[in-house]
Enzyme design. Structure first.
Site, mmCIF file in Angstrom:
data_model
loop_
_atom_site.group_PDB
_atom_site.id
_atom_site.type_symbol
_atom_site.label_atom_id
_atom_site.label_comp_id
_atom_site.label_asym_id
_atom_site.label_seq_id
_atom_site.Cartn_x
_atom_site.Cartn_y
_atom_site.Cartn_z
ATOM 1 N N VAL A 1 0.894 -1.330 -0.020
ATOM 2 C CA VAL A 1 0.165 0.210 -0.661
ATOM 3 C C VAL A 1 0.894 1.388 0.236
ATOM 4 C CG1 VAL A 1 -1.702 -0.602 0.915
ATOM 5 C CG2 VAL A 1 -0.540 -0.282 2.459
ATOM 6 N N LEU B 1 2.165 1.903 -6.766
ATOM 7 C CA LEU B 1 1.449 0.377 -7.257
ATOM 8 C C LEU B 1 -0.334 0.575 -7.490
ATOM 9 C CD1 LEU B 1 4.331 -2.858 -6.367
ATOM 10 C CD2 LEU B 1 4.449 -0.964 -8.234
ATOM 11 N N ALA C 1 -6.576 1.437 -6.284
ATOM 12 C CA ALA C 1 -7.805 1.090 -7.544
ATOM 13 C C ALA C 1 -7.510 -0.863 -7.551
ATOM 14 C CB ALA C 1 -7.006 1.371 -8.289
ATOM 15 N N ASP D 1 -4.953 5.658 -12.315
ATOM 16 C CA ASP D 1 -5.095 4.502 -11.859
ATOM 17 C C ASP D 1 -6.138 3.768 -12.197
ATOM 18 O OD1 ASP D 1 -2.211 5.403 -10.573
ATOM 19 O OD2 ASP D 1 -2.846 4.842 -8.555
#
Ligand code: PMV
Length: 308
Positions: A97, A101, A105, A147
């Protein structure tokens, strides 16, 4: 039982400038992903089990702004699901988190697809994308939408805010090493700092955003043509502009330097910056060596990914 997964992502070019309408490129990273399993439950309520974030709770006991609760409540409102069914929801993730990365989403996309399918309200990719963008807005302020787009479509994407996403072809597969500084940084904060810079000297920063937009445009052509020397140079140039924007950090710069020293064709931070991940473009046979050098320079973990 209904099962869906969604990949992680990295931004190859154009982060931050994309918030100001310039193009950016992003790719899915399938080595990491979120998986959601949903089944009907004999006990009453919606029970969520997300061991990676230490969450074992019934929906109604969560605050309404909890990221997972807000996905479920907003989705059920959109799909007019009433009364709420009794469900067991298991969410597992290998995406770190707050590291750029795309973990937020990916949770929303996988949960939305699994819930809507389980409840027979099928949603197409565009609907999932629009809904995920709305959820991103709740948690991130002014996201560009890149994202949710790359995670929903799970394909390399050339993205401009408020435009339909363009998928593009990869001329020749290429290899990237992704390295995590291990420092979690809030994208909201770096985006806010860039906004303050921009408000104080719009002309200067508009020129920088233009340059980054041109880099993204040229990079797309380089990827389509398989010209990876050029792509590496564009990464270095993009990193320099992100440094000017104050969104790099000593740790990110150290990893970029280590990757280039170990023979990467180019390297830059990826995502919001200040922490999170950096990426390096490498010849496939150099990937292991660059990955080891990144670890020696402080990376907490690395991922080698092939883009095709
Ligand atoms: O930190 P990430 O990977 O979620 O990336 C954010 C990318 C920004 O351009 C900085 C913000 C945005 O919404 O596009």
């Amino acid at each position: 039982m209904t099962k869906y997964s969604a990949p992680g992502k990295i931004i190859l070019f154009g982060e931050h400038a994309v918030v100001y309408g310039r193009p950016a490129l992003a790719i899915p990273v399938t080595q990491v992903h979120v998986e959601v399993d949903i089944s009907d439950s004999a006990r009453s309520g919606i029970w969520i089990d997300a061991p990676d974030v230490n969450l074992h709770a019934e929906l109604n006991t969560l605050p309404s702004d909890h990221p997972i609760a807000s996905v479920i409540n907003n989705l059920f409102f959109l799909l007019r699901v009433s009364p709420f069914p009794n469900l067991e929801i298991k969410i597992s993730s290998t995406i770190p988190v707050a590291s750029g990365l795309g973990s937020g989403a990916a949770v929303t996309v996988a949960l939305t697809r699994a819930l809507s399918t389980h409840l027979n309200h099928s949603m197409n990719a565009e609907e999932v994308n629009v809904f995920t963008y709305e959820i991103e807005k709740i948690h991130h302020g002014t996201p560009s939408g890149i994202d949710n787009t790359v995670v929903t479509y799970a394909r390399p994407v050339y993205f401009m805010k408020n435009e339909p996403p363009e998928m593009f072809k990869v001329g020749r597969p290429f290899t990237m090493v992704i390295a995590d500084t291990g420092i979690s940084a809030l994208t909201k904060e770096s985006v806010g700092d860039v906004r303050r810079l921009w408000m104080n000297d719009r002309a200067r920063w508009e020129t920088v955003f233009d340059k980054i937009g041109e880099i993204s445009f040229t990079a797309r052509r380089a990827i389509e043509a398989g010209k990876y020397e050029l792509l590496g140079e564009l990464m270095n140039e993009n990193h320099g502009l992100l440094q000017k924007m104050t969104v790099s950090s000593p740790e990110l710069d150290e990893l970029v330097k280590a990757a280039l020293h170990a023979g990467a064709l180019g390297a830059k931070l990826s995502g919001g910056g200040r922490g999170g991940n950096m990426i390096a473009l490498v010849e496939p046979e150099k990937a292991e060596e660059v990955s080891l050098s990144l670890k020696a320079a402080g990376a907490k973990h690395t991922i080698i990914t092939q883009v095709s």
